[in-house]
Design an enzyme around this catalytic site. Structure first.
Site, PDB file in Angstrom:
ATOM      1  N   SER A  86       0.839  -1.198   0.000  1.00 15.68           N
ATOM      2  CA  SER A  86       0.000   0.000   0.000  1.00 15.68           C
ATOM      3  C   SER A  86       0.876   1.251   0.000  1.00 15.68           C
ATOM      4  CB  SER A  86      -0.968  -0.043   1.188  1.00 15.68           C
ATOM      5  OG  SER A  86      -1.900   1.010   1.129  1.00 15.68           O
ATOM      6  N   HIS A 190      -7.966   1.189  -1.562  1.00 15.84           N
ATOM      7  CA  HIS A 190      -7.775   0.245  -2.679  1.00 15.84           C
ATOM      8  C   HIS A 190      -9.106  -0.302  -3.195  1.00 15.84           C
ATOM      9  CE1 HIS A 190      -3.587   0.676  -1.814  1.00 15.84           C
ATOM     10  NE2 HIS A 190      -3.791   0.307  -0.569  1.00 15.84           N
TER      11      HIS A 190
END
Length: 305
Positions: A86, A190
């Site tokens: 991430s 996401h």
């Protein structure tokens, strides 16, 4: 072959930066980065409580700063590959020389603010599912309207969506899933919920000066290696609204011949996954400066060639 990795949001804990600021030059470096991005990193890393550092706009720059600071404390490194989970991908981009440290901090500051704004539109969150078979879990999540936002490997998938959808998941776990654990994040990262952040990040990325990676850079979009700085930055932009495939990153580490993995501060999550998915690969997580000696030993043993 040594792999250097950086964790994502949720790894932060109150006061985790405190011992690192005692290292020579560390406080000055953090102060300079704080001035560059308009955020008091030392305060948030030493004195702020869990709720304050859960704020996306704070957590993301704090994590990148901690990763860069702890890697610098190891001295000159020559990893065989780098990757990040991430927001850790921005840290990894700095490790690879795609961005300089200050540019990485400015980009992540924009990213955190933009994702915080996107998260404020709808109440959303993320939960980790422990156990289960992905072939069973993923369709179950999609049936509930949730996104498998992080496919982490080693039996772990992170679901993201609205708080109502996550509550439904608690009441209706996929077959084989032992536990559903809410994460310390403030939005459904996401996923399509982050789409408003992409345009802002794209504009910021257009102002960057980038270089091609100086070491092998593994992208968490699909586990593939990326050879150009322009492609790395393009993936950093799109990544905020697309799933993280850490499972595929670990498959690539294996294919590249990884023998050791160091996770920068605040380490623990990615080394835990590696221990289960990459048996035989030595690992060190940089949690405090006390871990530096073990990490340096690992560096010496696995980058001797």
């Amino acid at each position: 072959m040594l792999v250097l990795v950086a964790p994502g949001q949720g790894a932060q804990t109150p006061g985790f930066l405190t011992p690192w600021l005692e290292l020579p030059g560390a406080a000055d470096r953090i102060a300079a980065w704080s001035d560059a991005i308009g955020l008091d990193l030392a305060h948030y890393g030493t004195k702020a409580d869990a709720d304050e550092i859960r704020d996306t706009a704070v957590a993301q720059p704090l994590l990148v700063a901690a990763g860069l600071l702890s890697a610098a404390a190891l001295g000159d490194l020559a990893p065989g590959a780098v990757a990040g989970h991430s927001v850790g991908e921005i840290t990894a981009a700095a490790f690879a020389g795609v961005l300089d440290d200050t540019a990485a901090l400015r980009l992540v500051r924009t990213r955190g603010l933009a994702m915080a704004e996107a998260a404020a539109i709808t109440e959303t969150g993320m939960s980790a599912l422990l156990g289960g078979d992905p072939e069973v879990t993923v369709p179950h999540l999609e049936k509930l309207g949730l996104t498998p936002a992080n496919v982490n490997g080693a039996g772990q998938i992170v679901a993201a969506g609205t708080l109502e959808q996550l509550a439904a998941l608690e009441a209706d776990k996929p077959e084989g899933v032992r536990r559903v654990v809410p994460l310390k994040v403030a939005g459904a990262f996401h996923t399509h919920h982050m789409a408003p952040a992409v345009a802002k990040l794209e504009a910021a990325a257009g102002e960057l000066t980038v270089a091609d990676p100086s070491v092998t850079y593994v992208s968490n979009k699909d586990g593939r290696t990326v050879a150009t700085g322009a492609e790395v930055v393009s993936r950093l932009v799109g990544q905020v609204a697309n799933p993280v495939r850490w499972d595929l990153c670990m498959e690539t580490f294996k294919a590249l011949g990884a023998t050791a993995l160091i996770e920068v501060c605040p380490g623990g999550t990615l080394t835990g996954l590696a221990k289960r998915a990459l048996p035989g690969v030595a690992t060190v997580a940089l949690k405090t400066p006390d871990d530096l000696e073990a990490a340096r030993t690992l560096v010496a043993e696995h980058t001797a060639a």
